[in-house]
Design an enzyme around this catalytic site. Structure first.
Site: not given
Length: 233
Positions: A116, A138, A142, A174, A213-215
């Site tokens: 953490d 993240d 919701k 994003d 990579r995520y971008e």
């Protein structure tokens, strides 16, 4: 007993699953051999001068929270050898990618933590960091999970305590709702100043930005990113 010097921890974790694909034998070996040499020991008090944490001589110390596969952190720590970096990533497969990169190209100015990030923030001395990066966290889409978003009043208090005056908190996402959420939280916090003057200040990637990579996946799916920078007053 509550430590009155630090904000209370949230009841739930800010991160989701910790493990994805099974690790390969070499990756498992890196967790056993390399990570213990790089991992911060929060059981001992933090040094008042964080520069002593690093093998290499450094001038300032920065922190990246949730570094994913480590593309940006490995790039930045190589680009700025005079700066020390603390990288936090609880997702095991992301840490595995970072350890593999460090096995090939070590960074004597880098320390890691695989749990953490708030524990590290609460461990650090006051006004000890020259910057905090939080990229593509993240979004917890919701509504009932919004309390798990890392950008919160409590965590901004943590940032304010450990950042030096004039230091930067950089945030990229994003997800438009999370971008607006972060703007609202930071602009109402007394410790942070958003100095953007034109759309280019949040539409253009940071100078020297290597991408992740995520971008790349987000762009391929038609989403755009915002790159926010806040200054610690």
């Amino acid at each position: 007993m509550i430590d009155e010097n630090h904000p209370m921890r949230a009841a739930g974790n800010f991160f989701g699953r910790r493990h994805g694909k099974p690790l390969r034998p070499h990756q498992s070996n890196l967790f056993e051999d390399l990570l213990p040499r790089l991992k911060l020991d929060l059981a001992t008090p933090a040094p008042q001068d964080l520069r002593s944490l690093f093998e290499a001589p450094v001038e300032t110390v920065r922190m990246e929270i949730g570094f994913g596969g480590g593309e940006h952190l490995h790039h930045e720590s190589g680009r700025y050898p005079q700066s020390g970096f603390i990288g936090v990533e609880p997702f095991i497969n992301g840490m595995a990618k970072m350890l593999a990169a460090l096995d090939q190209a070590p960074r004597p100015n880098l320390r890691l933590y695989d749990e953490d990030a708030t524990a590290v923030l609460d461990w650090l001395p006051d006004a000890s960091l020259a910057g905090i990066d939080l990229f593509y966290p993240d979004p917890w889409h919701k509504r009932r999970h919004w309390k798990r978003r890392f950008v919160s009043d409590a965590n901004l208090d943590r940032f304010a305590r450990v950042l030096k005056p004039g230091a930067k908190f950089r945030f990229a996402s994003d997800i438009e709702h999370y971008v607006n959420w972060t703007l609202q939280h930071c602009r109402r916090h007394a410790a942070f100043d958003w100095q953007a003057e034109s759309p280019a200040d949040w539409n253009d990637a940071y100078e020297g930005w290597p991408g992740t990579r995520y971008e790349a996946k987000a762009f391929h799916e038609g989403r755009r990113a915002a790159y926010l920078t806040f200054i610690r007053r």
